[in-house]
Design an enzyme around this catalytic site. Structure first.
Site, PDB file in Angstrom:
ATOM      1  N   GLU A 251      78.980  36.325  28.303  1.00  0.00           N
ATOM      2  CA  GLU A 251      78.532  35.920  29.652  1.00  0.00           C
ATOM      3  C   GLU A 251      78.303  34.420  29.586  1.00  0.00           C
ATOM      4  O   GLU A 251      77.279  33.952  29.112  1.00  0.00           O
ATOM      5  CB  GLU A 251      77.273  36.694  30.041  1.00  0.00           C
ATOM      6  CG  GLU A 251      76.974  36.653  31.532  1.00  0.00           C
ATOM      7  CD  GLU A 251      76.159  35.443  31.932  1.00  0.00           C
ATOM      8  OE1 GLU A 251      76.766  34.472  32.455  1.00  0.00           O
ATOM      9  OE2 GLU A 251      74.945  35.468  31.720  1.00  0.00           O
ATOM     10  N   CYS A 285      73.077  30.657  35.832  1.00  0.00           N
ATOM     11  CA  CYS A 285      74.525  30.651  35.649  1.00  0.00           C
ATOM     12  C   CYS A 285      75.265  31.019  36.927  1.00  0.00           C
ATOM     13  O   CYS A 285      76.406  30.595  37.125  1.00  0.00           O
ATOM     14  CB  CYS A 285      74.925  31.572  34.508  1.00  0.00           C
ATOM     15  SG  CYS A 285      74.389  33.278  34.705  1.00  0.00           S
TER      16      CYS A 285
END
Length: 477
Positions: A251, A285
């Protein structure tokens, strides 16, 4: 309550290990710059001990009944809810986010544990019909010990996001959280131990990131890598993992495009986007960052965004009326300052913020820059801070091209009431997660992950557990 000082240490083979005989690094309060405590770093002997324990723990935990594994996760979720104020205070103290966001993060972590507890009971296989007296079986089994690395921006949720699917699947795990936010991870491991998790099943180590990752990933004990962090580091770890053909979940970073069309509810859209952009000081993010706005409403959008941004109250995350806290470390404020100056030099118009705040701590004003050319660094590098960038567009095709221009593909946002356009955008946008007329992307039962340089594999949802399983076919004659 006072979050620090607290006992910071390693948790290896069921034992808490302190600073004696180990190097330490200071943990800083981002709101003041002051030292909160000293964090011990793992030695090579500590890492070898953790690997040996994880190997034993995997054999024990995979043989534990699914309902027993689920019960541990459910008890941990209940303990998090009981101690939400204390956990949130730790996260705010060491990471800087406002206390309301830290409490929301803790509640999300509890929900994730509850969901993955249920998934522990739903690891199904298949029976394939053959000739009478014969069978073929498809089994899904835990992959083995996991090495997991997570970032500092969500010090509670990132830890639980790594732990919960691995434990639900029957894997043991060695977790290396960020050395900048260790207290939250330590608190979660204490909760899991209290909930009944054997000490050799989940362990926590801190250290020099490259040294720890090389050591853990080179070991034949480690069967899976799970990483949350930047694209360059993720690619480096993926290369290390390739030497043993290790399963990976990555990720990585993002640079979230936001497409705003002229048929949206503009005021509602602005209220949502400004709040979401500056959540956790933009250190997210999936943060919306590149705002592409249709020409007819571009001026109204930038004016409304700037007005709302200037009203945001900046300060310590514990302040009663504070809406944005400090950045997590001095590196972030310096990086944002460089990006702002580059965008300004390229012709961008700073409509709000644009500079560091005076005083102690790592504060940077929430910032909006309009008319930023695509050549500016901030339009190509993930800012990971309180920086919003705008451009106008004319057609749907222009908007899609802008959204897909970069190698990132984590999250995207679209605001339009046109259902046909929503279907088109859902198909065309290159991102692992797309939100329409809203900003929430994280749900316990939904996969979380990206594509292209933003990584591969999914966390959360049934996909999170599936990423910790291997498939075996068995043919019985």
């Amino acid at each position: 309550m006072t979050a620090y000082p607290m006992d910071l240490g390693l948790f290896v083979d069921g034992e808490w290990l302190g600073a004696a005989g180990r190097d330490t690094v200071p943990v800083l309060d981002p709101a003041t710059g002051e030292t909160l405590g000293d964090l011990p770093l793992a030695t090579r002997a500590d890492l070898d001990r953790a690997l040996a324990a994880a190997d034993r723990g995997f054999r024990e935990w995979r043989a534990t009944a699914p309902e027993a594994r689920a019960a541990v996760l459910s008890r941990a979720a209940a303990l998090i809810r009981e101690r939400i104020d204390a956990l949130a205070a730790i996260a705010t103290t060491e990471q800087g986010k406002i206390i309301a966001e830290a409490k929301g993060e803790a509640m999300a972590a509890a929900a994730m544990l509850d969901f993955q507890a249920g998934e522990a009971m739903r690891i199904y296989g298949r029976v394939l019909q053959r000739a009478p007296g014969t069978r073929s079986l498809v089994l899904h089994q835990p992959i083995g010990p996991v090495a997991a690395f997570c970032a500092w921006n969500f010090p509670i949720l990132n830890v639980v996001r790594k732990l919960s699917p691995a434990l639900a699947a029957g894997c043991s795990i060695i977790l290396k959280p960020s050395e900048e936010t260790p207290g939250s991870a330590v608190a979660i491991l204490r909760i899991l131990a209290e909930a009944g998790l054997p000490g050799n099943v989940a362990q926590i180590v801190f250290g020099v990131p490259d040294e720890v990752s090389r050591h853990l990933l080179a070991s034949p004990v480690t069967r899976k890598l799970s990483f949350t962090g930047s694209v360059p580091v993720g690619k480096h770890l993926a290369r290390l993992a390739a030497d043993t053909m290790m399963r990976t979940t990555m990720e990585l970073g993002g640079h979230g495009p936001v497409l705003v069309f002229d048929d949206c509810d503009l005021d509602r859209t602005l209220d949502m986007l400004v709040t979401h952009k500056f959540r956790n000081a933009g250190q997210v993010c999936v943060a919306p960052t590149r705002f592409y706005v249709q020409e007819a409403i571009y001026s109204r959008f930038t004016e409304g965004f700037a007005e709302r941004t200037r009203r945001l109250r900046l300060g310590s995350g514990f302040g009663a009326d504070v809406q944005m806290g400090p950045l997590a470390n001095p590196r972030r404020s310096a990086a944002i300052a460089e990006l702002v100056e580059d965008a300004r030099a390229a012709g961008g118009r700073v409509l709000a913020g644009g500079d560091r705040s005076a005083g102690d701590g790592f504060f940077f004003a929430p910032t909006l820059i309009a008319d930023v050319p695509s050549s500016a660094r901030a339009m190509n590098e993930e800012p990971f801070g309180p920086l919003a960038l705008t451009q106008s567009f004319a057609t749907v095709e222009d908007a899609i091209a802008n959204a897909n221009r970069l190698p990132f593909g984590l999250a995207a946002y679209c605001f339009t009431e046109n259902a046909r356009r929503q279907n088109l955008l859902a198909d065309a946008i290159e991102a692992g997660m797309v939100a329409f007329n809203g900003t929430r992307l994280t749900w316990p039962d939904a996969p979380f992950g990206g594509m292209k340089d933003s990584g591969f594999g999914s966390e959360d949802g049934p996909e999170g557990v599936a990423a910790h399983l291997v498939t075996k076919s068995v043919h019985i004659s």
